[in-house]
Design an enzyme around this catalytic site. Structure first.
Site, PDB file in Angstrom:
ATOM      1  N   GLU A 177       0.839  -1.202   0.000  1.00 46.90           N
ATOM      2  CA  GLU A 177       0.000   0.000   0.000  1.00 46.90           C
ATOM      3  C   GLU A 177       0.873   1.251   0.000  1.00 46.90           C
ATOM      4  OE1 GLU A 177      -2.451   1.609  -0.538  1.00 46.90           O
ATOM      5  OE2 GLU A 177      -4.252   1.141   0.594  1.00 46.90           O
ATOM      6  N   ASP A 178       0.294   2.359  -0.445  1.00 51.89           N
ATOM      7  CA  ASP A 178       1.028   3.623  -0.375  1.00 51.89           C
ATOM      8  C   ASP A 178       0.948   4.223   1.028  1.00 51.89           C
ATOM      9  OD1 ASP A 178      -1.710   4.188  -0.585  1.00 51.89           O
ATOM     10  OD2 ASP A 178      -1.503   5.572  -2.263  1.00 51.89           O
ATOM     11  N   ASP A 212      -4.252   5.325   6.464  1.00 58.36           N
ATOM     12  CA  ASP A 212      -4.771   6.513   7.145  1.00 58.36           C
ATOM     13  C   ASP A 212      -5.860   6.077   8.130  1.00 58.36           C
ATOM     14  OD1 ASP A 212      -5.520   9.098   7.809  1.00 58.36           O
ATOM     15  OD2 ASP A 212      -6.532   9.502   5.915  1.00 58.36           O
ATOM     16  N   PHE A 221      -2.073  15.892   4.728  1.00 59.65           N
ATOM     17  CA  PHE A 221      -2.355  15.294   3.422  1.00 59.65           C
ATOM     18  C   PHE A 221      -1.110  15.382   2.556  1.00 59.65           C
ATOM     19  CE2 PHE A 221      -4.042  14.737  -0.818  1.00 59.65           C
ATOM     20  CZ  PHE A 221      -4.951  13.710  -0.614  1.00 59.65           C
ATOM     21  N   ARG A 259       1.064  12.015  -8.685  1.00 57.11           N
ATOM     22  CA  ARG A 259       1.634  10.693  -8.407  1.00 57.11           C
ATOM     23  C   ARG A 259       3.069  10.578  -8.907  1.00 57.11           C
ATOM     24  NH1 ARG A 259      -2.741   7.437  -6.884  1.00 57.11           N
ATOM     25  NH2 ARG A 259      -4.677   7.694  -8.049  1.00 57.11           N
TER      26      ARG A 259
HETATM   27  P1  IMP Z   1      -7.577   4.700   4.488  1.00 57.68           P
HETATM   28  O1  IMP Z   1      -8.638   3.759   3.989  1.00 57.68           O
HETATM   29  O2  IMP Z   1      -8.176   5.941   5.102  1.00 57.68           O
HETATM   30  O3  IMP Z   1      -6.553   4.057   5.381  1.00 57.68           O
HETATM   31  O4  IMP Z   1      -6.829   5.298   3.249  1.00 57.68           O
HETATM   32  C1  IMP Z   1      -6.175   4.538   2.354  1.00 57.68           C
HETATM   33  C2  IMP Z   1      -6.141   5.236   1.014  1.00 57.68           C
HETATM   34  O5  IMP Z   1      -6.514   6.625   1.102  1.00 57.68           O
HETATM   35  C3  IMP Z   1      -4.746   5.219   0.495  1.00 57.68           C
HETATM   36  O6  IMP Z   1      -4.520   4.107  -0.304  1.00 57.68           O
HETATM   37  C4  IMP Z   1      -4.664   6.516  -0.279  1.00 57.68           C
HETATM   38  O7  IMP Z   1      -5.062   6.296  -1.606  1.00 57.68           O
HETATM   39  C5  IMP Z   1      -5.654   7.450   0.357  1.00 57.68           C
HETATM   40  N1  IMP Z   1      -4.988   8.433   1.257  1.00 57.68           N
HETATM   41  C6  IMP Z   1      -5.001   8.479   2.607  1.00 57.68           C
HETATM   42  N2  IMP Z   1      -4.268   9.504   3.072  1.00 57.68           N
HETATM   43  C7  IMP Z   1      -3.780  10.131   1.971  1.00 57.68           C
HETATM   44  C8  IMP Z   1      -2.908  11.282   1.799  1.00 57.68           C
HETATM   45  O8  IMP Z   1      -2.424  11.937   2.734  1.00 57.68           O
HETATM   46  N3  IMP Z   1      -2.634  11.612   0.499  1.00 57.68           N
HETATM   47  C9  IMP Z   1      -3.120  10.920  -0.576  1.00 57.68           C
HETATM   48  N4  IMP Z   1      -3.917   9.853  -0.449  1.00 57.68           N
HETATM   49  C10 IMP Z   1      -4.239   9.461   0.811  1.00 57.68           C
HETATM   50 MG    MG Z   2      -5.097   5.300  -3.041  1.00 54.20          MG
END
Ligand code: IMP
Ligand code: MG
Length: 183
Positions: free
Chosen positions: A100-101, A104, A155, A168
């Protein structure tokens, strides 16, 4: 949304990213010694990370991809995770490492772990370039097995991470400052 690079301030430069991925590759290669590994990249944000990480792993590797969407092109999670593209191959009996990138709220990974576990892989672990533990949704206990960098609750864009599909391709990770922050 106009992608203005002047709104991005560097947080983690490319040399640090490269050095850390080298360490993660060594760690993963040790942990999976004698086994083979399927790297499952979560499109699209994991592409640069997966591409660099796979070249630092010395055990036999296969790759596959999944696409989910939880963001609607804005800076806030919609909280609803949707499977956009499924894996091309079965993972039953495989050692799977989700790549994963960023983690959050944790909602995306919670969903993916539950979905992939039902397919009975031999093992299932998580590697994320970035972890934002302060963003975790209450009640979601989720600890990635491999973390590149733990970052504050800002962010970020670059090195795969996007805002509205842009940024990206920036070769480093930076904090995006929205116009609302301007005086
Ligand atoms: P989560 O489901 O909230 O944990 O978020 C996961 C996905 O949200 C990641 O794979 C990202 O694509 C996106 N995401 C969460 N935080 C950021 C950020 O700070 N910048 C860009 N994308 C984010
Ligand atoms: Mg994403």
């Amino acid at each position: 949304m106009i992608p203005d690079i002047h709104r991005v301030s560097p947080l983690i430069d490319r040399e640090r990213i490269e050095a850390r991925i080298r360490e993660l590759g060594e760690q993963i290669s040790q942990d999976f010694a004698g086994r083979d590994l399927t790297l499952v990249g979560i499109l699209k944000g994991s592409v640069p990370f997966l591409s660099d990480l796979m070249r630092r792993v010395t055990v036999p590797v296969q790759i596959d991809f999944l696409e989910v969407s939880s963001y609607d092109g804005t800076m806030h999670s919609s909280g609803v995770v949707r499977l956009v593209k499924d894996l091309s191959h079965p993972i039953q009996g495989k050692n799977v490492l989700i790549v994963e990138d960023i983690v959050d709220t944790g909602l995306t990974l919670r969903y993916l772990l539950d979905a992939l576990q039902t397919r009975m892989p031999a093992s299932l672990a998580i590697a994320t370039l970035l972890d934002k533990p302060e963003g975790r949704e209450p009640g979601i206990e989720l600890q990635p097995d491999y973390i590149g960098f733990t970052i504050p609750n800002r962010f970020v864009v670059g090195y795969g991470l996007d805002l509205g599909g842009y940024f990206r391709n920036i070769p480093y990770v930076g904090v995006y400052h929205p116009p609302e922050e301007d005086e």
